[in-house]
Design an enzyme around this catalytic site. Sequence first.
Site, PDB file in Angstrom:
ATOM      1  N   ASN A 136      36.045  24.773 -31.339  1.00 13.89           N
ATOM      2  CA  ASN A 136      36.989  25.016 -32.420  1.00 13.89           C
ATOM      3  C   ASN A 136      37.093  23.793 -33.332  1.00 13.89           C
ATOM      4  O   ASN A 136      37.273  22.681 -32.856  1.00 13.89           O
ATOM      5  CB  ASN A 136      38.366  25.316 -31.822  1.00 13.89           C
ATOM      6  CG  ASN A 136      39.404  25.571 -32.889  1.00 13.89           C
ATOM      7  OD1 ASN A 136      39.221  26.421 -33.754  1.00 13.89           O
ATOM      8  ND2 ASN A 136      40.486  24.801 -32.857  1.00 13.89           N
ATOM      9  N   GLU A 137      37.001  24.005 -34.605  1.00 14.18           N
ATOM     10  CA  GLU A 137      37.121  22.994 -35.668  1.00 14.18           C
ATOM     11  C   GLU A 137      36.728  21.576 -35.268  1.00 14.18           C
ATOM     12  O   GLU A 137      37.580  20.671 -35.255  1.00 14.18           O
ATOM     13  CB  GLU A 137      38.512  23.012 -36.330  1.00 14.18           C
ATOM     14  CG  GLU A 137      39.706  22.843 -35.401  1.00 14.18           C
ATOM     15  CD  GLU A 137      41.069  22.976 -36.111  1.00 14.18           C
ATOM     16  OE1 GLU A 137      41.163  23.734 -37.102  1.00 14.18           O
ATOM     17  OE2 GLU A 137      42.023  22.324 -35.648  1.00 14.18           O
TER      18      GLU A 137
ATOM     19  N   GLN B 213      47.930  26.453 -25.502  1.00 13.10           N
ATOM     20  CA  GLN B 213      49.078  26.772 -26.340  1.00 13.10           C
ATOM     21  C   GLN B 213      49.879  27.971 -25.849  1.00 13.10           C
ATOM     22  O   GLN B 213      51.019  28.148 -26.277  1.00 13.10           O
ATOM     23  CB  GLN B 213      48.613  26.995 -27.780  1.00 13.10           C
ATOM     24  CG  GLN B 213      47.978  25.738 -28.346  1.00 13.10           C
ATOM     25  CD  GLN B 213      47.515  25.890 -29.770  1.00 13.10           C
ATOM     26  OE1 GLN B 213      46.393  26.305 -30.017  1.00 13.10           O
ATOM     27  NE2 GLN B 213      48.366  25.560 -30.721  1.00 13.10           N
TER      28      GLN B 213
ATOM     29  N   TYR C 152      44.295  27.223 -44.237  1.00 13.89           N
ATOM     30  CA  TYR C 152      45.733  27.360 -44.505  1.00 13.89           C
ATOM     31  C   TYR C 152      46.120  27.001 -45.941  1.00 13.89           C
ATOM     32  O   TYR C 152      46.913  27.695 -46.550  1.00 13.89           O
ATOM     33  CB  TYR C 152      46.547  26.479 -43.536  1.00 13.89           C
ATOM     34  CG  TYR C 152      46.422  26.908 -42.099  1.00 13.89           C
ATOM     35  CD1 TYR C 152      47.263  27.882 -41.570  1.00 13.89           C
ATOM     36  CD2 TYR C 152      45.444  26.369 -41.266  1.00 13.89           C
ATOM     37  CE1 TYR C 152      47.149  28.292 -40.254  1.00 13.89           C
ATOM     38  CE2 TYR C 152      45.319  26.781 -39.944  1.00 13.89           C
ATOM     39  CZ  TYR C 152      46.169  27.741 -39.443  1.00 13.89           C
ATOM     40  OH  TYR C 152      46.041  28.152 -38.144  1.00 13.89           O
TER      41      TYR C 152
ATOM     42  N   GLU D 120      41.485  31.669 -38.346  1.00 15.49           N
ATOM     43  CA  GLU D 120      42.896  31.258 -38.405  1.00 15.49           C
ATOM     44  C   GLU D 120      43.342  31.271 -39.848  1.00 15.49           C
ATOM     45  O   GLU D 120      42.659  30.738 -40.717  1.00 15.49           O
ATOM     46  CB  GLU D 120      43.106  29.830 -37.861  1.00 15.49           C
ATOM     47  CG  GLU D 120      42.962  29.707 -36.378  1.00 15.49           C
ATOM     48  CD  GLU D 120      43.271  28.293 -35.855  1.00 15.49           C
ATOM     49  OE1 GLU D 120      44.033  27.543 -36.517  1.00 15.49           O
ATOM     50  OE2 GLU D 120      42.740  27.953 -34.785  1.00 15.49           O
TER      51      GLU D 120
END
Length: 519
Positions: free
Chosen positions: A195-196, A51, A340, A406
């Site tokens: 990650n996740e 990213q 989130y 995050e």
Amino acid sequence: MIMEPETSCFAFMFITILLMNLYVGVLSADKYSRDEFPADFVFGAATSAYQVEGVAKEDGRTPSIWDTFAHAGYAYGANGDVACDEYHKYKEDVRLMVETGLDAYRFSISWSRLIPNGRGPLNPKGLQYYNNLINELIINGIQPHVTLHNYDLPQALEDEYGGWLGRDIIEDFTNYADACFREFGDRVLYWTTVNEPNVFAIGGYDQGITPPQRCSPPFCVTNSTRGNSTYEPYLVVHHILLAHSSAARLYRIKYRDNQHGFIGISVYTFGCIPQTNTEKDRVATQRVRDFFLGWIVEPLVYGDYPISMRTNAGARIPTFTDRESELVKGSYDFIGVIHYININVTDNADILNNKLRDFNVDMAAKIIYGREFYSDEEYPVTPLGLQQELNKFKLLYGNPPLFIYENGQRTARNSTLHDVSRVKYLHGYIGGVLDALRNGANVKGYFVWSFLDVFELLSGYKSSFGLYYVDEDDPELKRYPKLSAKWYMQFLRGRSTSIVGAIELNKDPSLVSVGHLFH
Ligand SMILES: *[C@@H]1O[C@H](CO)[C@@H](O)[C@H](O)[C@H]1NC(C)=O
Ligand SMILES: *[C@@H]1O[C@H](CO)[C@@H](O)[C@H](O)[C@H]1NC(C)=O
Ligand SMILES: *[C@@H]1O[C@H](CO)[C@@H](O)[C@H](O)[C@H]1NC(C)=O
Ligand SMILES: *[C@@H]1O[C@H](CO)[C@@H](O)[C@H](O)[C@H]1NC(C)=O
């Protein structure tokens, strides 16, 4: 109603506690300062390799499954070939981190940059880059938190044996992790293996909307028809957990005594709220939590998948042998939490009669997303959902050390540097974390997603989460602080923060002076 009274005779007590929580919530979320957090609590910001790095096709790097996904047009035709060019601009970025006052930077290593094609000798230029970045962070007093796999499996391993679908991945991932511990572990203390994995498996193997875009009808959200949504998501998570535990075991045997670091895995969480206060919806809500969170965390804490998953997925969810179960159980020092938004949940047990099954059918619940989930709309500021999930770690999973790895607000990328909605979001959620700490949550740090405006998995360069805007039209890819960067800076310098203060900051002349970017 956020909390779930276990029995009606305790209802009054729970309601009282809930009101107290809300009361504390309002007080602290309104105005608080950094020194109200524990002294060793770290604040940071996060990115990931594909990213931000750029230089995707040079200096020896080979493609990952994310390169393939992006170049197939799944992120509005955009890709990470250039991204933020952090590969060349890491010194400038670390300087911005210092200016912002970050304690820590969460980034990931690109496996196919360090070990092209996934296996074999290290790429000297890849090794040099990560040594440079890590050294630059260390000499500036910024703690590196490193993830080993962030959606970017080497394409070569996908082609060779189906990547995470093949059992060979356990050995290849362990060898890759070994190389990272050996080369960087003298300076890196916080390692996240994968990650996740929950979203990686659902997006990549059930719905086909994220790399490597596998799925089978009728569950595909994209056109892809390679795959098997009924079976593969469970198999992939199984292999991820085995690879994770194998890497964790290796670290403990070979490196921990000398390096003194910590191993974790990160997991995506929703704040899960029953749609109605009925028994059915409350049970369905716990089932959704089992399927998202318990799927990853229960094997780590208890050595097996949640009962609701084993019941509903039956033989399609793999079983751990006794030896594997022992290896997986306890194979973590911390868990990374990615959060989130909240969802509402209602029971949908009838769906279990469907002939074709996948993760969503097995979950037997209907998830009601807010409008923001399907659009580019900004996220609502509802930190009680995060506090509730943190509380679940305490109640259900033995209160492990957590890093919020995050959390952040989405805005249209080119809307404005005056990102008041991001300030409100961060202010609300950091206040929520403070409340959670006061209620006994074992949170050790908080990382804003994202440090820069990065190449986003699904939205490419259309929407963004960054504290710093990156002008993609400028060949220099100049970075500009947003209001949120200034707010975070002030908070990290120990100023007491409130929304009113943020609105005052909004008049900062340095923000006004780059207003020409947006007209
Ligand atoms: C799906 O296939 C159709 C027809 O081939 C095509 O027009 C469309 O762009 C494809 N969608 C995606 C997301 O690839
Ligand atoms: C998916 O895999 C399962 C288990 O191997 C198998 O029974 C089923 O037929 C497969 N479905 C598809 C669509 O290939
Ligand atoms: C979720 O439920 C709450 C009430 O519990 C309601 O206020 C909210 O609007 C619901 N959200 C959605 C997306 O339906
Ligand atoms: C922002 O970007 C979108 C495309 O992503 C474009 O349609 C829009 O015109 C841009 N707005 C401004 C103010 O540049």
